[in-house]
Design a protein around this motif. Structure first.
Motif, PDB file in Angstrom:
ATOM      1  N   ILE A   1       7.137   2.837  -9.386  1.00 28.62           N
ATOM      2  CA  ILE A   1       6.212   3.905  -8.994  1.00 28.62           C
ATOM      3  C   ILE A   1       6.649   4.726  -7.787  1.00 28.62           C
ATOM      4  O   ILE A   1       6.155   5.840  -7.599  1.00 28.62           O
ATOM      5  CB  ILE A   1       4.803   3.327  -8.719  1.00 28.62           C
ATOM      6  CG1 ILE A   1       4.815   2.364  -7.519  1.00 28.62           C
ATOM      7  CG2 ILE A   1       4.234   2.657  -9.960  1.00 28.62           C
ATOM      8  CD1 ILE A   1       3.432   1.869  -7.114  1.00 28.62           C
ATOM      9  N   ASP A   2       7.584   4.231  -6.982  1.00 28.53           N
ATOM     10  CA  ASP A   2       7.851   4.892  -5.696  1.00 28.53           C
ATOM     11  C   ASP A   2       9.246   5.494  -5.598  1.00 28.53           C
ATOM     12  O   ASP A   2       9.789   5.654  -4.507  1.00 28.53           O
ATOM     13  CB  ASP A   2       7.614   3.925  -4.540  1.00 28.53           C
ATOM     14  CG  ASP A   2       8.488   2.681  -4.609  1.00 28.53           C
ATOM     15  OD1 ASP A   2       9.076   2.424  -5.681  1.00 28.53           O
ATOM     16  OD2 ASP A   2       8.578   1.963  -3.599  1.00 28.53           O
ATOM     17  N   THR A   3       9.835   5.845  -6.722  1.00 28.45           N
ATOM     18  CA  THR A   3      11.120   6.535  -6.718  1.00 28.45           C
ATOM     19  C   THR A   3      11.227   7.371  -7.986  1.00 28.45           C
ATOM     20  O   THR A   3      10.606   7.049  -9.011  1.00 28.45           O
ATOM     21  CB  THR A   3      12.292   5.539  -6.652  1.00 28.45           C
ATOM     22  OG1 THR A   3      13.528   6.268  -6.681  1.00 28.45           O
ATOM     23  CG2 THR A   3      12.275   4.572  -7.821  1.00 28.45           C
TER      24      THR A   3
ATOM     25  N   CYS B   1       5.476  -1.364 -10.511  1.00 29.92           N
ATOM     26  CA  CYS B   1       5.821  -2.009  -9.244  1.00 29.92           C
ATOM     27  C   CYS B   1       6.646  -1.068  -8.367  1.00 29.92           C
ATOM     28  O   CYS B   1       7.144  -0.035  -8.823  1.00 29.92           O
ATOM     29  CB  CYS B   1       6.572  -3.314  -9.472  1.00 29.92           C
ATOM     30  SG  CYS B   1       8.237  -3.117 -10.129  1.00 29.92           S
ATOM     31  N   SER B   2       6.795  -1.423  -7.110  1.00 31.49           N
ATOM     32  CA  SER B   2       7.644  -0.674  -6.188  1.00 31.49           C
ATOM     33  C   SER B   2       9.097  -1.098  -6.396  1.00 31.49           C
ATOM     34  O   SER B   2       9.381  -2.168  -6.953  1.00 31.49           O
ATOM     35  CB  SER B   2       7.205  -0.906  -4.753  1.00 31.49           C
ATOM     36  OG  SER B   2       7.074  -2.289  -4.485  1.00 31.49           O
TER      37      SER B   2
ATOM     38  N   ASN C   1       0.839  -1.192   0.000  1.00 26.20           N
ATOM     39  CA  ASN C   1       0.000   0.000   0.000  1.00 26.20           C
ATOM     40  C   ASN C   1       0.882   1.252   0.000  1.00 26.20           C
ATOM     41  O   ASN C   1       1.788   1.370   0.813  1.00 26.20           O
ATOM     42  CB  ASN C   1      -0.899   0.026   1.234  1.00 26.20           C
ATOM     43  CG  ASN C   1      -1.942  -1.084   1.211  1.00 26.20           C
ATOM     44  OD1 ASN C   1      -2.026  -1.854   0.264  1.00 26.20           O
ATOM     45  ND2 ASN C   1      -2.745  -1.152   2.261  1.00 26.20           N
ATOM     46  N   SER C   2       0.594   2.169  -0.935  1.00 21.66           N
ATOM     47  CA  SER C   2       1.435   3.365  -1.057  1.00 21.66           C
ATOM     48  C   SER C   2       0.637   4.511  -1.649  1.00 21.66           C
ATOM     49  O   SER C   2      -0.442   4.313  -2.231  1.00 21.66           O
ATOM     50  CB  SER C   2       2.648   3.072  -1.952  1.00 21.66           C
ATOM     51  OG  SER C   2       2.246   2.925  -3.304  1.00 21.66           O
ATOM     52  N   LEU C   3       1.182   5.722  -1.530  1.00 23.13           N
ATOM     53  CA  LEU C   3       0.542   6.903  -2.110  1.00 23.13           C
ATOM     54  C   LEU C   3       0.496   6.821  -3.627  1.00 23.13           C
ATOM     55  O   LEU C   3      -0.401   7.369  -4.262  1.00 23.13           O
ATOM     56  CB  LEU C   3       1.304   8.171  -1.696  1.00 23.13           C
ATOM     57  CG  LEU C   3       1.251   8.554  -0.215  1.00 23.13           C
ATOM     58  CD1 LEU C   3       2.186   9.731   0.048  1.00 23.13           C
ATOM     59  CD2 LEU C   3      -0.164   8.908   0.211  1.00 23.13           C
ATOM     60  N   GLU C   4       1.476   6.155  -4.218  1.00 20.61           N
ATOM     61  CA  GLU C   4       1.591   6.112  -5.683  1.00 20.61           C
ATOM     62  C   GLU C   4       0.757   5.004  -6.322  1.00 20.61           C
ATOM     63  O   GLU C   4       0.657   4.950  -7.552  1.00 20.61           O
ATOM     64  CB  GLU C   4       3.057   5.913  -6.072  1.00 20.61           C
ATOM     65  CG  GLU C   4       4.000   6.990  -5.583  1.00 20.61           C
ATOM     66  CD  GLU C   4       4.479   6.787  -4.150  1.00 20.61           C
ATOM     67  OE1 GLU C   4       5.126   7.704  -3.601  1.00 20.61           O
ATOM     68  OE2 GLU C   4       4.205   5.704  -3.571  1.00 20.61           O
TER      69      GLU C   4
END
Length: 537
Positions: A150-152, A126-127, A82-85
């Protein structure tokens, strides 16, 4: 009201279903919200995104995807904690008529190989911690064209960052104002993984019509209150987490989420953000009833607890109401195959029926069917719960046989759950025809565990059941027949499963060695006898 014969119809809809794509509903809803209001809040870090940020980033990504050559019917997998992105690619996919496929971020390579061969995604979001795992899959599968992280903001190995992908394919201005036309009743919006009794996951096709109906259900004030702050713990790849978060933030208000459970963060988030509604599963409700430091936090903002994914014991329900000073704890019932919950206990709590999952929601019909004769049954007669309506899936993707087996000849979804309804049309789920194990709301197929165990060189036969556990619901437990003179021990069997399957499938209940596995003449495992044997241990 009672239908024509023993069919139970849900609440009369307050509004007709919209005849537009789910993407257009998302766009118009986000556009009309206060631009700077937070919509999604990370309870661990405190970071948040606003309605306008979610809309702008999703639109830019949608434009980039179109520019790159993706569009209607392109399958796009999404895998991350679970993430903001998380919702940028998911919403962007819906905007362009593509198909979003959320994947369990804990899947092992064996499990990934299976689901990816079903979905055949052209692009995977993906993360950063999962890039290497998906690069391995990409090297083995020609249909995977691109991995986007998605998270960087920096590329990771061969994975391109989301920021770089957008910058390389659009000029920075948001153009999306119209949507690729889709047949809302036939076109899949999501492919969701759902375990079956026969082993590895199947892909549930949820259409734009299914999601439109879920949106309208959330809008119905008889079902859910609006203008609240909710906390969601279930993972976004699960239909419970996805529906609670995506539809919840469109209709009800901001969502606080956690990407893993940790007691202090959980309680601190409720206190800090003055959370009104909790979306939980039974083990977390049990946690709240037993937590020794609950009194250290101000939880007075909570007005509603919604519990899904598995039944909640009456004693637990009473305890949590007392602990949190609540008038009502709401149980809900649903399946991946029904898009989300389709049955809710009363919102006002005026009619509390312990053990009941509530009454049928709008746009849905229920019936209780004798699984042997096919006859529909009346009040207080136990049989298989069957469902029809606009929230029922289109079918299983690329699996006609499984789809045909899931429905009766006249189009009722067979849930595999046993239950009954009373004279006031409140439903009670009492058992399962399916052999699925429910571990913390996750569905675990015994057949999948058995298939893996039989690949071990020292295991001749095996049978897996779920054994009761107060906190988790059920724990997978294996009966194992090992080769003669084998020195295999229980710990080695458990480690073998842990090295090959995701955590919810681990044999936490234990392992016992036996001389044989009880079976029918046709070779089917007699799990009822295994349960009796377990009780004698």
């Amino acid at each position: 009201m009672l239908g024509n014969g023993p069919v139970i119809y849900g609440l009369d809809p307050l509004e007709p279903l919209p005849n537009i794509s789910f993407g257009e509903i998302i766009y118009q809803t986000l556009k009309d919200k206060p631009k700077n209001q937070p919509i999604l809040i990370n309870g661990h870090s405190g970071k948040k995104i606003t309605y306008s940020e979610l809309l702008e980033k999703s639109c830019l990504l949608a434009d980039a995807l179109i520019s790159y050559g993706y569009g209607p019917n392109t399958v796009m997998a999404i895998s991350s904690k679970n993430s903001l992105e998380y919702y940028y690619p998911l919403i962007a996919a819906i905007f362009i008529g593509a198909v979003a496929a959320p994947l369990n971020n804990d899947y092992t390579n064996i499990e990934l190989n299976h689901v990816l061969n079903i979905f055949k995604p052209r692009v995977i979001f993906c993360s950063k911690d999962l890039v290497q795992k998906f690069m391995k899959q990409k090297s083995e599968k020609e249909f995977i064209e691109k991995i986007i992280v998605i998270d960087t903001e920096e590329s990771v190995f061969e994975g391109e960052s989301l920021k770089h992908f957008i910058a390389g394919n659009v000029n920075g201005s948001m153009k999306l104002t119209v949507y690729r036309p889709v047949d809302i009743k036939a076109h899949p919006a999501f492919l969701m993984c759902s375990s079956g009794t026969t082993g590895l996951p199947k892909a549930v096709m949820l259409t734009h019509q299914n999601l439109n109906t879920l949106f309208m259900q959330f809008k119905d004030s008889r079902i859910l209150g609006h203008d609240v702050i909710s906390l969601c713990l279930p993972p976004f790849f699960h239909v419970y987490g996805l529906g609670s978060t995506l539809i919840g933030m469109l209709v009800s208000g901001p969502i606080v989420f956690l990407h893993h459970f940790e007691g202090n963060s959980f309680l601190k988030s409720i206190e800090e953000y003055k959370v009104n509604r909790l979306f939980l599963v039974p083990p977390l409700v049990v946690y709240l009833t037993k937590c020794p430091f609950l009194k250290n936090f101000d939880l007075s903002s909570i007005t509603e607890v919604i519990c899904g994914a598995a039944p909640l014991k009456e004693s637990t329900e009473r305890d949590i109401k007392e602990k949190l000073n609540l008038k009502v704890v709401r149980q809900v019932y649903g399946l991946t195959e029904t898009s989300y919950a389709v049955m809710y206990s009363d919102k006002d709590g005026k009619k509390w029926k312990p053990g009941s999952s509530g009454r049928v929601g709008p746009y849905i019909q229920f019936a209780v069917r004798n699984p042997d004769t096919g006859k529909f049954l009346g009040p207080n007669e136990s049989g298989e719960i069957c469902i029809k309506g606009d929230m029922v899936m289109k079918g299983y993707y690329d699996n006609l046989e499984a789809t045909e087996n899931a429905f009766t000849d006249n189009g009722w979804l067979r849930t595999g759950d046993i239950g009954y309804y009373d004279e006031e049309e409140y439903f009670y789920i009492t058992d399962r025809i399916k052999e699925l194990i429910k571990y913390k709301g996750f569905q675990v197929a015994p057949a999948e565990l058995e298939a893996l165990l039989l690949t071990h060189e020292d295991i001749i036969d095996t049978g897996v059941i779920g054994v009761p556990d107060e906190r988790a619901g059920e724990l997978p437990f294996a009966f194992v027949v090992k080769k003669q003179n084998s020195l295999l021990c229980a710990k080695e069997v458990q480690s073998f499963v842990e090295n090959n399957l995701s955590h919810q499938k681990w044999l936490r209940g234990g392992v016992i060695f036996v001389d044989s596995i009880p079976k029918t003449a046709s070779g089917k495992i007699l799990r009822k006898e295994l349960r009796i044997l377990f009780q004698k241990l």
